[in-house]
Scaffold this active site. Structure first.
Site, PDB file in Angstrom:
ATOM      1  CG  ASP A  14      -0.214   0.200   2.522  1.00 26.41           C
ATOM      2  OD1 ASP A  14       0.682  -0.625   2.811  1.00 26.41           O
ATOM      3  OD2 ASP A  14      -0.520   1.151   3.264  1.00 26.41           O
ATOM      4  CD  GLU A  33       3.992   1.405   7.034  1.00 25.01           C
ATOM      5  OE1 GLU A  33       4.630   1.857   8.002  1.00 25.01           O
ATOM      6  OE2 GLU A  33       3.729   2.066   6.002  1.00 25.01           O
ATOM      7  CD  GLU A  34       3.050   4.431   3.783  1.00 26.10           C
ATOM      8  OE1 GLU A  34       3.057   5.069   4.852  1.00 26.10           O
ATOM      9  OE2 GLU A  34       4.059   4.294   3.070  1.00 26.10           O
TER      10      GLU A  34
END
Length: 452
Positions: A92, A157-158
């Site tokens: 991502d 993750e972001e």
């Protein structure tokens, strides 16, 4: 086969690496349905599944995590008795922050001045391609992997929603390894092989001040009417002294960094500091960036200048973040921040606090057979000594790995460096960083297996 053959093979695979990154960057894999269709993340996950299967991993599949994202995982067994290495990256990406701010198409890998531009080109799709290049080179040269290889590739993750962090503990046997390569950082400077050995933790709180039942005309009531915006400004100003040092009651802000130096002139360039503007705080840049707590006001809820009216506001709010170095407990830092602000609420304003997230700091491996093999591999791949650096950002997953696999050596590296402009418009990667880091990873896997 000599290691020179491995070096040549990695170099020969860079055309394929560019083709891979072109495909991967084209997926608008922002893990936020308000910004990009969820099927874009699904396409990226399937791409990762297909490519790592082609590279020789088995049972590569996507498993749902508690936040709804897919964690892609797979493995390739090595020779009997060989160690196990877990490779991490995430597919991502950050939102583009406006197409108009980009000099090249956001979702189209574009070469310019020797760099490859596009969202995720470095963070972290470039790292995925680096893994693929290393694994392909090993199979092409030796016909197999020298040790057992496992993969875990994250899909949110972001966004910081913690899907993989919650996935890891109940799936420990799936991911258990002797060494874990968290490939989501990078080099201190372009061409300088670097292991990130510390990560600052973070805590954030939302503070809300309320004074009136409704906004009131500032001409008729301003003066005696308590102004929550003015009160909030006073409270936030207390987080720093006149030199810009963080001054939160109960938090030590005098620690020193003992690793690589960060020259102020280089930091000013890396951070895009305008001419004539001074840096905040005292001590070395490395001290302030990697060894000390720092407070940042992330946002304030007040009317914007355009459209504002002549009124004393009824309430206001702010989100305050504190980055904390290893040796400081993030939850205790959160409590200290709240106590500090609460003690400075003026005029009896009603004040409420809400937790906006906490992640503990992390210290990576600095010794052991995996560290020794990685140090040598990076130095041979780049032809210069290894540097160790901290990172001001937080990766809470590292703490989860450390708690779940206490005996594993955990190392942080990657293809990113300051010129990549990760999280900003015009993100790019230097293909030489992909090539050198892929060679280092391939050398590491071979030598680590031999050392056991």
């Amino acid at each position: 086969m000599s290691e020179d053959t491995l070096r040549d093979t990695v170099a020969s695979l860079m055309g394929r690496a560019r083709a891979d990154l072109t495909e991967l960057v084209s997926f608008r894999s922002v893990a936020d349905a308000k910004i990009a269709p969820p099927e874009e993340c699904a396409k990226a996950a399937q791409w990762v599944i297909d490519k790592f299967t082609e590279a020789g991993l088995r049972d590569v599949q996507g498993s749902p995590t508690p936040d709804g994202s897919l964690a892609v995982h797979g493995h390739a067994p090595g020779p009997a008795g060989s160690p196990t290495v877990l490779l991490y990256a995430h597919y991502d990406v950050q939102p583009p922050l406006g197409d108009d701010a980009w000099a090249t198409p956001v979702w189209e890998l574009t070469e310019k001045d020797g760099r490859w531009y596009g969202r995720g080109a470095a963070d972290c799709k470039g790292n995925i391609v680096m893994h693929l290049t290393a694994l392909r080179a090993l199979r092409q040269v030796y016909g197999e992997f020298p040790c057992t290889v496992k993969l875990i590739c994250e899909g949110s993750e972001e966004q910081g929603t913690g899907g993989l962090e919650e996935f890891v503990p109940p799936n420990a046997d799936l991911l258990r390894a002797d060494a874990i390569l968290v490939v989501d950082t990078g080099n201190f400077a372009q061409g300088v092989p670097t292991l990130t050995t510390t990560l600052r933790g973070m805590t954030a709180v939302d503070v809300t001040l309320t004074a009136l039942g409704s906004a009131m005309h500032s001409g008729m009531f301003g003066g005696p009417a308590p102004d929550p915006v003015a009160g909030l400004i006073m409270m936030l100003a207390s987080l720093h002294d006149e030199r810009g040092n963080t001054t939160i009651d109960g938090l030590n802000a005098t620690q020193r960094w003992n690793g690589v130096d960060y020259p102020e002139a280089q930091f000013r360039v890396d951070a895009n500091v305008l001419d004539g503007v001074e840096l905040m705080g005292e001590g070395s840049v490395a001290d302030r960036l990697w060894a000390r707590p720092t407070a940042t006001v992330l946002g304030i809820d007040i009317p914007p200048v355009i459209g504002s009216t002549a009124a004393v506001q009824a309430s206001t709010a702010a989100r305050v973040s504190v980055r904390v170095p290893p040796g400081t407990n993030a939850r205790q830092a959160r409590d200290a921040l709240i106590a500090h602000l609460r003690a400075r609420v003026p005029w009896g304003l009603r004040c409420e606090f809400a937790d906006a997230g906490t992640g503990e700091p992390f210290i990576g491996s600095l010794n052991g057979p995996a560290f020794d093999a990685m140090k040598a591999a990076l130095e041979d791949a780049y032809g210069r000594p290894l540097a160790t650096a901290g990172q001001g950002g937080s990766i809470p997953l590292c703490g989860v790995f450390a708690e779940t696999f206490p005996d594993a050596e955990i190392m942080l590296l990657g293809v990113e460096e300051p010129k990549c402009l990760i999280h900003a418009p015009n993100e790019s990667v230097n293909p030489a960083e992909i090539e050198h880091t892929a060679l280092a990873e391939a050398l590491f896997l071979k030598r680590y297996a031999e050392s056991r």
